[in-house]
Design a protein around this motif. Structure first.
Motif, PDB file in Angstrom:
ATOM      1  N   MET A 165      20.259   4.850 -17.121  1.00  9.83           N
ATOM      2  CA  MET A 165      18.974   5.037 -16.492  1.00  9.83           C
ATOM      3  C   MET A 165      18.058   3.834 -16.742  1.00  9.83           C
ATOM      4  SD  MET A 165      17.308   6.956 -14.526  1.00  9.83           S
ATOM      5  CE  MET A 165      17.370   8.707 -14.453  1.00  9.83           C
ATOM      6  N   ILE A 166      18.064   3.319 -17.952  1.00 10.78           N
ATOM      7  CA  ILE A 166      17.234   2.167 -18.277  1.00 10.78           C
ATOM      8  C   ILE A 166      17.717   0.946 -17.478  1.00 10.78           C
ATOM      9  CG2 ILE A 166      16.598   0.545 -20.097  1.00 10.78           C
ATOM     10  CD1 ILE A 166      16.609   2.886 -22.038  1.00 10.78           C
ATOM     11  N   ALA A 167      19.031   0.822 -17.347  1.00 10.09           N
ATOM     12  CA  ALA A 167      19.591  -0.305 -16.599  1.00 10.09           C
ATOM     13  C   ALA A 167      19.111  -0.296 -15.153  1.00 10.09           C
ATOM     14  CB  ALA A 167      21.109  -0.274 -16.656  1.00 10.09           C
ATOM     15  N   ARG A 168      19.008   0.863 -14.549  1.00  8.35           N
ATOM     16  CA  ARG A 168      18.537   0.959 -13.160  1.00  8.35           C
ATOM     17  C   ARG A 168      17.079   0.538 -13.054  1.00  8.35           C
ATOM     18  NH1 ARG A 168      21.010   6.300 -10.213  1.00  8.35           N
ATOM     19  NH2 ARG A 168      23.169   5.618 -10.317  1.00  8.35           N
ATOM     20  N   ARG A 169      16.270   0.913 -14.026  1.00  6.45           N
ATOM     21  CA  ARG A 169      14.853   0.535 -13.994  1.00  6.45           C
ATOM     22  C   ARG A 169      14.661  -0.950 -14.248  1.00  6.45           C
ATOM     23  NH1 ARG A 169      11.701   3.864 -17.989  1.00  6.45           N
ATOM     24  NH2 ARG A 169      13.694   4.503 -18.808  1.00  6.45           N
ATOM     25  N   LEU A 170      15.575  -1.569 -14.943  1.00 11.49           N
ATOM     26  CA  LEU A 170      15.460  -2.988 -15.249  1.00 11.49           C
ATOM     27  C   LEU A 170      16.067  -3.882 -14.170  1.00 11.49           C
ATOM     28  CD1 LEU A 170      16.279  -3.087 -19.062  1.00 11.49           C
ATOM     29  CD2 LEU A 170      14.062  -3.387 -17.955  1.00 11.49           C
ATOM     30  N   PHE A 171      16.955  -3.338 -13.362  1.00  8.96           N
ATOM     31  CA  PHE A 171      17.685  -4.153 -12.394  1.00  8.96           C
ATOM     32  C   PHE A 171      16.763  -4.883 -11.421  1.00  8.96           C
ATOM     33  CE2 PHE A 171      19.843  -4.679  -8.301  1.00  8.96           C
ATOM     34  CZ  PHE A 171      20.828  -5.576  -8.695  1.00  8.96           C
ATOM     35  N   LEU A 172      15.896  -4.166 -10.712  1.00 13.10           N
ATOM     36  CA  LEU A 172      15.038  -4.799  -9.715  1.00 13.10           C
ATOM     37  C   LEU A 172      14.066  -5.802 -10.334  1.00 13.10           C
ATOM     38  CD1 LEU A 172      14.308  -2.065  -7.040  1.00 13.10           C
ATOM     39  CD2 LEU A 172      15.683  -4.128  -6.835  1.00 13.10           C
ATOM     40  N   PRO A 173      13.390  -5.481 -11.425  1.00 14.44           N
ATOM     41  CA  PRO A 173      12.518  -6.500 -12.030  1.00 14.44           C
ATOM     42  C   PRO A 173      13.289  -7.741 -12.472  1.00 14.44           C
ATOM     43  CG  PRO A 173      11.943  -4.342 -12.879  1.00 14.44           C
ATOM     44  CD  PRO A 173      13.198  -4.177 -12.071  1.00 14.44           C
ATOM     45  N   LEU A 174      14.479  -7.563 -13.024  1.00 15.83           N
ATOM     46  CA  LEU A 174      15.276  -8.717 -13.433  1.00 15.83           C
ATOM     47  C   LEU A 174      15.753  -9.523 -12.218  1.00 15.83           C
ATOM     48  CD1 LEU A 174      17.351  -7.298 -16.405  1.00 15.83           C
ATOM     49  CD2 LEU A 174      15.486  -8.958 -16.490  1.00 15.83           C
ATOM     50  N   LEU A 175      16.121  -8.834 -11.157  1.00 15.84           N
ATOM     51  CA  LEU A 175      16.535  -9.514  -9.932  1.00 15.84           C
ATOM     52  C   LEU A 175      15.371 -10.312  -9.344  1.00 15.84           C
ATOM     53  CD1 LEU A 175      18.901  -9.907  -7.973  1.00 15.84           C
ATOM     54  CD2 LEU A 175      18.039  -7.929  -6.703  1.00 15.84           C
ATOM     55  N   ARG A 176      14.188  -9.705  -9.300  1.00 15.00           N
ATOM     56  CA  ARG A 176      13.005 -10.421  -8.815  1.00 15.00           C
ATOM     57  C   ARG A 176      12.715 -11.655  -9.661  1.00 15.00           C
ATOM     58  NH1 ARG A 176      10.695  -4.970  -8.352  1.00 15.00           N
ATOM     59  NH2 ARG A 176      10.854  -4.389  -6.161  1.00 15.00           N
ATOM     60  N   LEU A 177      12.829 -11.511 -10.973  1.00 12.11           N
ATOM     61  CA  LEU A 177      12.609 -12.635 -11.880  1.00 12.11           C
ATOM     62  C   LEU A 177      13.623 -13.744 -11.611  1.00 12.11           C
ATOM     63  CD1 LEU A 177      11.291 -13.999 -14.345  1.00 12.11           C
ATOM     64  CD2 LEU A 177      12.946 -12.743 -15.760  1.00 12.11           C
ATOM     65  N   ALA A 178      14.877 -13.369 -11.445  1.00 12.60           N
ATOM     66  CA  ALA A 178      15.922 -14.357 -11.200  1.00 12.60           C
ATOM     67  C   ALA A 178      15.648 -15.129  -9.910  1.00 12.60           C
ATOM     68  CB  ALA A 178      17.289 -13.675 -11.139  1.00 12.60           C
ATOM     69  N   PHE A 179      15.278 -14.428  -8.836  1.00 14.39           N
ATOM     70  CA  PHE A 179      14.989 -15.107  -7.580  1.00 14.39           C
ATOM     71  C   PHE A 179      13.748 -15.985  -7.686  1.00 14.39           C
ATOM     72  CE2 PHE A 179      18.043 -12.256  -5.641  1.00 14.39           C
ATOM     73  CZ  PHE A 179      18.601 -13.065  -4.668  1.00 14.39           C
ATOM     74  N   ARG A 180      12.714 -15.503  -8.366  1.00 18.14           N
ATOM     75  CA  ARG A 180      11.499 -16.299  -8.544  1.00 18.14           C
ATOM     76  C   ARG A 180      11.811 -17.590  -9.292  1.00 18.14           C
ATOM     77  NH1 ARG A 180       7.972 -16.767 -12.482  1.00 18.14           N
ATOM     78  NH2 ARG A 180       8.530 -14.851 -13.539  1.00 18.14           N
ATOM     79  N   LEU A 181      12.585 -17.481 -10.364  1.00 19.48           N
ATOM     80  CA  LEU A 181      12.949 -18.661 -11.136  1.00 19.48           C
ATOM     81  C   LEU A 181      13.820 -19.611 -10.318  1.00 19.48           C
ATOM     82  CD1 LEU A 181      13.704 -17.090 -14.626  1.00 19.48           C
ATOM     83  CD2 LEU A 181      11.732 -18.496 -13.993  1.00 19.48           C
ATOM     84  N   PHE A 182      14.804 -19.054  -9.613  1.00 15.88           N
ATOM     85  CA  PHE A 182      15.742 -19.885  -8.855  1.00 15.88           C
ATOM     86  C   PHE A 182      15.032 -20.661  -7.751  1.00 15.88           C
ATOM     87  CE2 PHE A 182      19.066 -20.300  -5.466  1.00 15.88           C
ATOM     88  CZ  PHE A 182      19.804 -21.286  -6.104  1.00 15.88           C
ATOM     89  N   TYR A 183      14.114 -20.011  -7.040  1.00 12.88           N
ATOM     90  CA  TYR A 183      13.459 -20.667  -5.913  1.00 12.88           C
ATOM     91  C   TYR A 183      12.179 -21.398  -6.307  1.00 12.88           C
ATOM     92  CZ  TYR A 183      16.825 -18.505  -2.869  1.00 12.88           C
ATOM     93  OH  TYR A 183      17.994 -18.148  -2.267  1.00 12.88           O
TER      94      TYR A 183
END
Length: 71
Positions: free
Chosen positions: A1-19
């Motif tokens: 359950m915690i992993a699901r809540r963290l997935f989208l924020p981590l994905l957003r962070l990864a894209f923000r950093l990458f771009y």
């Protein structure tokens, strides 16, 4: 359950950093994940383009624009 809540924020962070902060790695990562085929794939679009005015939206690092100019 915690992993699901963290997935989208981590994905957003990864894209923000990458771009943003890591944008300089864009070409290298594209080449790596496509196993060296990225430029070949983008160049494959050139014969399908018609006319003298072409808008490349998202242009990334502009490699397709350079290839269009050389064509």
């Amino acid at each position: 359950m915690i992993a699901r809540r963290l997935f989208l924020p981590l994905l957003r962070l990864a894209f923000r950093l990458f771009y943003n902060q890591f944008a300089f790695t864009y070409d290298w990562v594209s080449a790596l994940v496509s196993r060296g085929r990225w430029r070949t794939w983008t160049r494959a679009a050139i014969p399908r383009l018609h006319g003298t005015r072409i808008l490349e939206v998202p242009c990334g690092t502009g490699n397709l624009l350079l290839d269009l100019r050389a064509a």
